[in-house]
Write a protein that holds these residues in place. Sequence first.
Motif, PDB file in Angstrom:
ATOM      1  N   SER A  46      16.054 -64.135 -21.938  1.00 59.90           N
ATOM      2  CA  SER A  46      15.302 -63.178 -22.749  1.00 59.90           C
ATOM      3  C   SER A  46      15.269 -61.858 -22.006  1.00 59.90           C
ATOM      4  CB  SER A  46      13.881 -63.684 -22.996  1.00 59.90           C
ATOM      5  OG  SER A  46      13.178 -62.795 -23.848  1.00 59.90           O
ATOM      6  N   PHE A  47      15.705 -60.782 -22.714  1.00 62.58           N
ATOM      7  CA  PHE A  47      15.777 -59.465 -22.086  1.00 62.58           C
ATOM      8  C   PHE A  47      15.031 -58.456 -22.955  1.00 62.58           C
ATOM      9  CE2 PHE A  47      17.858 -55.493 -20.759  1.00 62.58           C
ATOM     10  CZ  PHE A  47      17.787 -55.642 -19.372  1.00 62.58           C
ATOM     11  N   PRO A  48      14.236 -57.553 -22.344  1.00 62.53           N
ATOM     12  CA  PRO A  48      13.466 -56.584 -23.133  1.00 62.53           C
ATOM     13  C   PRO A  48      14.339 -55.807 -24.112  1.00 62.53           C
ATOM     14  CG  PRO A  48      12.797 -56.514 -20.840  1.00 62.53           C
ATOM     15  CD  PRO A  48      13.993 -57.417 -20.905  1.00 62.53           C
ATOM     16  N   MET A  49      13.864 -55.686 -25.330  1.00 66.18           N
ATOM     17  CA  MET A  49      14.521 -54.974 -26.421  1.00 66.18           C
ATOM     18  C   MET A  49      15.747 -55.709 -26.966  1.00 66.18           C
ATOM     19  SD  MET A  49      14.282 -50.988 -25.146  1.00 66.18           S
ATOM     20  CE  MET A  49      14.926 -50.391 -26.727  1.00 66.18           C
ATOM     21  N   ALA A  50      16.193 -56.737 -26.256  1.00 62.09           N
ATOM     22  CA  ALA A  50      17.330 -57.521 -26.748  1.00 62.09           C
ATOM     23  C   ALA A  50      16.871 -58.863 -27.291  1.00 62.09           C
ATOM     24  CB  ALA A  50      18.356 -57.728 -25.643  1.00 62.09           C
ATOM     25  N   GLY A  51      15.696 -59.307 -26.833  1.00 63.28           N
ATOM     26  CA  GLY A  51      15.167 -60.583 -27.289  1.00 63.28           C
ATOM     27  C   GLY A  51      15.908 -61.755 -26.670  1.00 63.28           C
ATOM     28  N   PRO A  52      15.735 -62.953 -27.223  1.00 64.29           N
ATOM     29  CA  PRO A  52      16.447 -64.124 -26.723  1.00 64.29           C
ATOM     30  C   PRO A  52      17.956 -63.975 -26.955  1.00 64.29           C
ATOM     31  CG  PRO A  52      14.599 -64.758 -28.110  1.00 64.29           C
ATOM     32  CD  PRO A  52      14.797 -63.291 -28.315  1.00 64.29           C
ATOM     33  N   VAL A  53      18.716 -64.257 -25.919  1.00 60.66           N
ATOM     34  CA  VAL A  53      20.174 -64.131 -25.990  1.00 60.66           C
ATOM     35  C   VAL A  53      20.796 -65.440 -25.518  1.00 60.66           C
ATOM     36  CG1 VAL A  53      22.209 -62.885 -25.155  1.00 60.66           C
ATOM     37  CG2 VAL A  53      20.047 -61.657 -25.518  1.00 60.66           C
ATOM     38  N   VAL A  54      21.639 -66.026 -26.352  1.00 59.99           N
ATOM     39  CA  VAL A  54      22.343 -67.247 -25.962  1.00 59.99           C
ATOM     40  C   VAL A  54      23.483 -66.849 -25.030  1.00 59.99           C
ATOM     41  CG1 VAL A  54      23.641 -69.249 -26.735  1.00 59.99           C
ATOM     42  CG2 VAL A  54      21.741 -68.383 -28.123  1.00 59.99           C
ATOM     43  N   ALA A  55      23.325 -67.156 -23.739  1.00 65.38           N
ATOM     44  CA  ALA A  55      24.311 -66.767 -22.730  1.00 65.38           C
ATOM     45  C   ALA A  55      25.270 -67.893 -22.380  1.00 65.38           C
ATOM     46  CB  ALA A  55      23.592 -66.294 -21.463  1.00 65.38           C
ATOM     47  N   GLU A  56      24.887 -69.119 -22.697  1.00 65.43           N
ATOM     48  CA  GLU A  56      25.732 -70.263 -22.337  1.00 65.43           C
ATOM     49  C   GLU A  56      27.106 -70.129 -22.975  1.00 65.43           C
ATOM     50  OE1 GLU A  56      25.743 -75.153 -22.386  1.00 65.43           O
ATOM     51  OE2 GLU A  56      24.178 -74.050 -23.442  1.00 65.43           O
ATOM     52  N   ILE A  68      24.501 -57.982 -24.815  1.00 64.15           N
ATOM     53  CA  ILE A  68      23.226 -57.290 -24.589  1.00 64.15           C
ATOM     54  C   ILE A  68      23.331 -55.828 -25.013  1.00 64.15           C
ATOM     55  CG2 ILE A  68      21.591 -56.533 -22.807  1.00 64.15           C
ATOM     56  CD1 ILE A  68      22.207 -59.120 -21.313  1.00 64.15           C
ATOM     57  N   GLU A  69      24.456 -55.193 -24.730  1.00 61.02           N
ATOM     58  CA  GLU A  69      24.661 -53.810 -25.176  1.00 61.02           C
ATOM     59  C   GLU A  69      24.517 -53.706 -26.688  1.00 61.02           C
ATOM     60  OE1 GLU A  69      28.446 -52.573 -23.759  1.00 61.02           O
ATOM     61  OE2 GLU A  69      27.753 -52.113 -21.731  1.00 61.02           O
ATOM     62  N   GLN A  70      25.114 -54.651 -27.409  1.00 63.15           N
ATOM     63  CA  GLN A  70      25.030 -54.614 -28.866  1.00 63.15           C
ATOM     64  C   GLN A  70      23.589 -54.802 -29.328  1.00 63.15           C
ATOM     65  OE1 GLN A  70      27.517 -53.961 -31.213  1.00 63.15           O
ATOM     66  NE2 GLN A  70      25.644 -53.799 -32.448  1.00 63.15           N
ATOM     67  N   ARG A  71      22.866 -55.716 -28.678  1.00 64.48           N
ATOM     68  CA  ARG A  71      21.465 -55.928 -29.039  1.00 64.48           C
ATOM     69  C   ARG A  71      20.639 -54.658 -28.780  1.00 64.48           C
ATOM     70  NH1 ARG A  71      19.478 -61.205 -29.080  1.00 64.48           N
ATOM     71  NH2 ARG A  71      21.010 -62.604 -30.004  1.00 64.48           N
ATOM     72  N   LEU A  72      20.909 -53.981 -27.681  1.00 58.86           N
ATOM     73  CA  LEU A  72      20.171 -52.753 -27.369  1.00 58.86           C
ATOM     74  C   LEU A  72      20.508 -51.642 -28.354  1.00 58.86           C
ATOM     75  CD1 LEU A  72      20.375 -52.717 -23.468  1.00 58.86           C
ATOM     76  CD2 LEU A  72      18.462 -53.436 -24.911  1.00 58.86           C
ATOM     77  N   ARG A  73      21.765 -51.572 -28.778  1.00 59.17           N
ATOM     78  CA  ARG A  73      22.130 -50.580 -29.806  1.00 59.17           C
ATOM     79  C   ARG A  73      21.396 -50.884 -31.105  1.00 59.17           C
ATOM     80  NH1 ARG A  73      27.333 -50.484 -27.259  1.00 59.17           N
ATOM     81  NH2 ARG A  73      27.968 -52.346 -28.428  1.00 59.17           N
TER      82      ARG A  73
END
Length: 234
Positions: free
Chosen positions: A81-91, A102-107
């Motif tokens: 979980s990253f601020p402004m990106a929320g939960p991100v499936v990294a596996e 994460i860049e796309q989530r921040l955009r």
Amino acid sequence: MKIILSLLLVLSCAACAGPRTFAEDAGVEPAPDNFLPPPVRLGADNRYDYRLGPFDKVSVDVMGIETEARELTLDGQGVISFPMAGPVVAEGLTTQELAQLIEQRLRDSYMRNPDVSVNLVEQQSESIVVEGEVNEPGIYPVLRDMSLLSAVALAGGTTQFSQNSTVVVFRTVEDQRYLGLYDLTAVRRGNYADPQLYPGDTVVIGTSRTQRLLDILPGFVSLITTPLILLDGR
């Protein structure tokens, strides 16, 4: 120990049936071109792409925003979980792919031109097993470009009882099990290449039992000039 006994059972028919070809030995045959293939998952540069998994730790840095640099550990489901990106499936992602996600989530959260870098800090999910006559047998994380010699060093080196003339690397590629037999001294002398290891490999450093493999392989004398790669057809 179970791995060594299993290998002896696979090959034991060669000791009791007289000289014959590998193709006639039940369950064992030479690999094509005497080649131990790498896993299917290789990158564009023909190197292994490490994929993140549960409990791996990564550092995430958003360029120009010092407060957004942090270390995160994937949970049991492979999520961070990253601020402004929320939960991100990294596996299952490489660090580069995770940075792009994460860049796309921040955009999507209206951050202009985010520049994210992700680095692996601590590896937990992909490993090899090193057992037999080493000082510190166990499970070890696989680093990029890990070789047989580096794995032996990581396991504390060989013991005084080690039979370095027969070291076995077990690997499964697309449901096919391979057995690579190497002479550790020959590798150290540069007689042939130090084989690269990959997650999922098991390395058995020579014992008196693995040395017996050379005695039960018909017509084979040593591994000084070339390794021997076999297919386990069981």
